[in-house]
Design a protein around this motif. Sequence first.
Motif, PDB file in Angstrom:
ATOM      1  N   ALA A   4       0.843  -1.189   0.000  1.00 17.75           N
ATOM      2  CA  ALA A   4       0.000   0.000   0.000  1.00 17.75           C
ATOM      3  C   ALA A   4       0.879   1.240   0.000  1.00 17.75           C
ATOM      4  CB  ALA A   4      -0.943   0.029   1.197  1.00 17.75           C
ATOM      5  N   PHE A   5       0.411   2.234  -0.725  1.00 14.21           N
ATOM      6  CA  PHE A   5       1.071   3.543  -0.766  1.00 14.21           C
ATOM      7  C   PHE A   5       0.028   4.591  -0.409  1.00 14.21           C
ATOM      8  CE2 PHE A   5       2.015   7.565  -2.773  1.00 14.21           C
ATOM      9  CZ  PHE A   5       3.365   7.750  -2.523  1.00 14.21           C
ATOM     10  N   PHE A   6       0.375   5.509   0.493  1.00 10.97           N
ATOM     11  CA  PHE A   6      -0.536   6.577   0.890  1.00 10.97           C
ATOM     12  C   PHE A   6       0.060   7.930   0.526  1.00 10.97           C
ATOM     13  CE2 PHE A   6      -1.572   2.932   3.465  1.00 10.97           C
ATOM     14  CZ  PHE A   6      -2.946   2.857   3.291  1.00 10.97           C
ATOM     15  N   GLY A   7      -0.776   8.752  -0.119  1.00 10.50           N
ATOM     16  CA  GLY A   7      -0.317  10.016  -0.664  1.00 10.50           C
ATOM     17  C   GLY A   7      -0.017  11.055   0.394  1.00 10.50           C
ATOM     18  N   ASP A   8       0.441  12.199  -0.046  1.00  5.92           N
ATOM     19  CA  ASP A   8       0.956  13.268   0.802  1.00  5.92           C
ATOM     20  C   ASP A   8       0.078  13.507   2.035  1.00  5.92           C
ATOM     21  OD1 ASP A   8       1.410  13.439  -2.030  1.00  5.92           O
ATOM     22  OD2 ASP A   8       2.495  15.297  -1.695  1.00  5.92           O
ATOM     23  N   VAL A   9       0.669  13.373   3.204  1.00  6.54           N
ATOM     24  CA  VAL A   9      -0.036  13.645   4.457  1.00  6.54           C
ATOM     25  C   VAL A   9       0.031  15.148   4.710  1.00  6.54           C
ATOM     26  CG1 VAL A   9      -0.150  13.191   6.920  1.00  6.54           C
ATOM     27  CG2 VAL A   9       0.581  11.381   5.350  1.00  6.54           C
ATOM     28  N   VAL A  10      -1.139  15.787   4.837  1.00  6.19           N
ATOM     29  CA  VAL A  10      -1.192  17.246   4.992  1.00  6.19           C
ATOM     30  C   VAL A  10      -1.706  17.601   6.382  1.00  6.19           C
ATOM     31  CG1 VAL A  10      -2.080  19.418   4.092  1.00  6.19           C
ATOM     32  CG2 VAL A  10      -1.617  17.511   2.531  1.00  6.19           C
ATOM     33  N   GLY A  11      -0.816  18.120   7.219  1.00  3.81           N
ATOM     34  CA  GLY A  11      -1.196  18.663   8.508  1.00  3.81           C
ATOM     35  C   GLY A  11      -1.795  17.651   9.469  1.00  3.81           C
ATOM     36  N   LYS A  12      -2.404  18.181  10.524  1.00  6.70           N
ATOM     37  CA  LYS A  12      -2.953  17.334  11.588  1.00  6.70           C
ATOM     38  C   LYS A  12      -4.065  16.410  11.112  1.00  6.70           C
ATOM     39  CE  LYS A  12      -4.656  17.490  16.336  1.00  6.70           C
ATOM     40  NZ  LYS A  12      -5.001  18.377  17.492  1.00  6.70           N
ATOM     41  N   PRO A  13      -4.994  16.871  10.251  1.00  6.86           N
ATOM     42  CA  PRO A  13      -6.028  15.935   9.782  1.00  6.86           C
ATOM     43  C   PRO A  13      -5.437  14.727   9.054  1.00  6.86           C
ATOM     44  CG  PRO A  13      -6.686  18.180   9.312  1.00  6.86           C
ATOM     45  CD  PRO A  13      -5.251  18.239   9.750  1.00  6.86           C
ATOM     46  N   GLY A  14      -4.410  14.947   8.260  1.00 12.36           N
ATOM     47  CA  GLY A  14      -3.767  13.839   7.567  1.00 12.36           C
ATOM     48  C   GLY A  14      -3.058  12.910   8.532  1.00 12.36           C
ATOM     49  N   ARG A  15      -2.365  13.490   9.498  1.00 12.51           N
ATOM     50  CA  ARG A  15      -1.682  12.659  10.503  1.00 12.51           C
ATOM     51  C   ARG A  15      -2.689  11.823  11.287  1.00 12.51           C
ATOM     52  NH1 ARG A  15       0.775  17.686  11.853  1.00 12.51           N
ATOM     53  NH2 ARG A  15      -0.018  17.547  13.992  1.00 12.51           N
ATOM     54  N   SER A  16      -3.794  12.453  11.667  1.00 13.31           N
ATOM     55  CA  SER A  16      -4.819  11.739  12.428  1.00 13.31           C
ATOM     56  C   SER A  16      -5.424  10.605  11.610  1.00 13.31           C
ATOM     57  CB  SER A  16      -5.927  12.709  12.867  1.00 13.31           C
ATOM     58  OG  SER A  16      -5.416  13.693  13.742  1.00 13.31           O
ATOM     59  N   ALA A  17      -5.613  10.834  10.304  1.00 12.52           N
ATOM     60  CA  ALA A  17      -6.165   9.788   9.443  1.00 12.52           C
ATOM     61  C   ALA A  17      -5.229   8.591   9.380  1.00 12.52           C
ATOM     62  CB  ALA A  17      -6.427  10.344   8.045  1.00 12.52           C
ATOM     63  N   VAL A  18      -3.933   8.854   9.255  1.00 14.00           N
ATOM     64  CA  VAL A  18      -2.953   7.762   9.219  1.00 14.00           C
ATOM     65  C   VAL A  18      -2.952   7.014  10.542  1.00 14.00           C
ATOM     66  CG1 VAL A  18      -0.496   7.202   9.072  1.00 14.00           C
ATOM     67  CG2 VAL A  18      -1.505   8.858   7.477  1.00 14.00           C
ATOM     68  N   GLN A  19      -2.893   7.749  11.633  1.00 14.47           N
ATOM     69  CA  GLN A  19      -2.791   7.114  12.946  1.00 14.47           C
ATOM     70  C   GLN A  19      -4.070   6.367  13.326  1.00 14.47           C
ATOM     71  OE1 GLN A  19      -1.756  10.552  15.231  1.00 14.47           O
ATOM     72  NE2 GLN A  19       0.337  10.624  14.451  1.00 14.47           N
ATOM     73  N   SER A  20      -5.218   6.875  12.880  1.00 12.85           N
ATOM     74  CA  SER A  20      -6.493   6.251  13.245  1.00 12.85           C
ATOM     75  C   SER A  20      -6.803   5.019  12.404  1.00 12.85           C
ATOM     76  CB  SER A  20      -7.637   7.262  13.090  1.00 12.85           C
ATOM     77  OG  SER A  20      -7.477   8.356  13.963  1.00 12.85           O
ATOM     78  N   HIS A  21      -6.505   5.084  11.107  1.00 13.65           N
ATOM     79  CA  HIS A  21      -6.971   4.050  10.189  1.00 13.65           C
ATOM     80  C   HIS A  21      -5.907   3.047   9.747  1.00 13.65           C
ATOM     81  CE1 HIS A  21     -10.773   6.127   9.982  1.00 13.65           C
ATOM     82  NE2 HIS A  21     -10.214   7.225   9.507  1.00 13.65           N
ATOM     83  N   LEU A  22      -4.647   3.463   9.684  1.00 15.51           N
ATOM     84  CA  LEU A  22      -3.635   2.576   9.124  1.00 15.51           C
ATOM     85  C   LEU A  22      -3.420   1.293   9.925  1.00 15.51           C
ATOM     86  CD1 LEU A  22      -1.556   1.831   7.023  1.00 15.51           C
ATOM     87  CD2 LEU A  22       0.088   3.334   8.166  1.00 15.51           C
ATOM     88  N   PRO A  23      -3.332   1.344  11.256  1.00 16.69           N
ATOM     89  CA  PRO A  23      -3.077   0.086  11.978  1.00 16.69           C
ATOM     90  C   PRO A  23      -4.122  -0.990  11.702  1.00 16.69           C
ATOM     91  CG  PRO A  23      -2.699   1.962  13.417  1.00 16.69           C
ATOM     92  CD  PRO A  23      -3.345   2.505  12.169  1.00 16.69           C
ATOM     93  N   GLY A  24      -5.394  -0.626  11.754  1.00 17.93           N
ATOM     94  CA  GLY A  24      -6.447  -1.601  11.502  1.00 17.93           C
ATOM     95  C   GLY A  24      -6.468  -2.077  10.065  1.00 17.93           C
ATOM     96  N   LEU A  25      -6.223  -1.153   9.126  1.00 18.38           N
ATOM     97  CA  LEU A  25      -6.212  -1.510   7.712  1.00 18.38           C
ATOM     98  C   LEU A  25      -5.060  -2.460   7.409  1.00 18.38           C
ATOM     99  CD1 LEU A  25      -7.606  -0.833   4.942  1.00 18.38           C
ATOM    100  CD2 LEU A  25      -5.787   0.848   4.626  1.00 18.38           C
ATOM    101  N   LYS A  26      -3.901  -2.184   7.988  1.00 27.78           N
ATOM    102  CA  LYS A  26      -2.740  -3.043   7.739  1.00 27.78           C
ATOM    103  C   LYS A  26      -3.003  -4.459   8.233  1.00 27.78           C
ATOM    104  CE  LYS A  26       2.299  -3.135   8.065  1.00 27.78           C
ATOM    105  NZ  LYS A  26       3.520  -2.415   8.529  1.00 27.78           N
ATOM    106  N   ALA A  27      -3.666  -4.564   9.387  1.00 26.19           N
ATOM    107  CA  ALA A  27      -3.980  -5.886   9.928  1.00 26.19           C
ATOM    108  C   ALA A  27      -5.039  -6.588   9.094  1.00 26.19           C
ATOM    109  CB  ALA A  27      -4.431  -5.755  11.376  1.00 26.19           C
ATOM    110  N   ARG A  28      -6.086  -5.854   8.710  1.00 23.22           N
ATOM    111  CA  ARG A  28      -7.196  -6.476   7.981  1.00 23.22           C
ATOM    112  C   ARG A  28      -6.769  -6.957   6.604  1.00 23.22           C
ATOM    113  NH1 ARG A  28     -11.071  -4.790   4.388  1.00 23.22           N
ATOM    114  NH2 ARG A  28     -10.572  -2.573   4.543  1.00 23.22           N
ATOM    115  N   LEU A  29      -5.979  -6.151   5.897  1.00 22.92           N
ATOM    116  CA  LEU A  29      -5.535  -6.516   4.556  1.00 22.92           C
ATOM    117  C   LEU A  29      -4.262  -7.361   4.565  1.00 22.92           C
ATOM    118  CD1 LEU A  29      -6.104  -3.172   2.604  1.00 22.92           C
ATOM    119  CD2 LEU A  29      -7.612  -5.159   2.742  1.00 22.92           C
ATOM    120  N   ARG A  30      -3.677  -7.533   5.756  1.00 22.74           N
ATOM    121  CA  ARG A  30      -2.417  -8.275   5.884  1.00 22.74           C
ATOM    122  C   ARG A  30      -1.349  -7.687   4.957  1.00 22.74           C
ATOM    123  NH1 ARG A  30      -4.604 -14.591   6.249  1.00 22.74           N
ATOM    124  NH2 ARG A  30      -5.934 -14.264   8.077  1.00 22.74           N
TER     125      ARG A  30
END
Length: 273
Positions: A4-30
């Motif tokens: 998986a590749f995730f595009g440019d993280v912009v500011g706090k909303p982008g950081r929060s999106a990565v921190q909130s969603h990436l761990p679960g997504l990485k586990a679910r999609l293996r």
Amino acid sequence: MKLAFFGDVVGKPGRSAVQSHLPGLKARLRLDFVVVNGENAAGGFGLTSQIAEEFFAAGADCLTLGDHAWDQREALTYIEREPRLLRPLNYPPAARAPGKGAELFTLADGRRVGVVQLQGNVFMRQSLACPFAAADSALDQMPLGAVADAIIVDIHCEATSEKMAMGHHCDGRASLVVGSHTHVPTADTMILTGGTAYQTDAGMCGDYDSVIGMQKEGSLYRFQSQLPGERYQPAIGEGTLCGTYVETDDRTGLAVRIEPIRIGGRLSPQAPG
């Protein structure tokens, strides 16, 4: 392999999106390997070591940069001691840019993933060395299916034509060529004729109720008045995790599947099943 590749993280909303969603997504999609472009993560301009470490903790295996690589000066030294952080490969030799622009990572099971970060020249504020020659040099050193089990190329540039040209230039030699920098996800996910997955731009991780991640008012003022206005500030609404998912053939390293990822925020949700 699942990438998986995730595009440019912009500011706090982008950081929060990565921190909130990436761990679960990485586990679910293996997911076996995750690349995040973090060049706008620090208030929209550059990347700090603290933010980088937060991305690694969330599941990123490699971070890429771009034309805002050095907006936070600490990146000049942090990149020297952090091999998982890559800047554009095609800085001219005379620049003596710190860090690397390509790296071959070895997974716990012994498989190897190459990441190459390039910056285009068309319409960009910087003019670097030829990205196509730099791509050749990097790919020749880690041939797909022989040295590398998968290769991701991040082409960071403004012009869609330059991104598309890079996709075709690397076709058959990389698992994924994906664009960053323009912050808008394109609807052209495809597998090229040589077997390389391609998308012109993965989009940004940030607040889409904005002008490419920045507060609307400042951008509107500049466009309408033709005056410089105040410094751009990131929009502060809910961020979307936006990126690209790819599966590769274990034997060749070429792509067999590519899908967009959009989770949270204002964009219509899309995620691999």
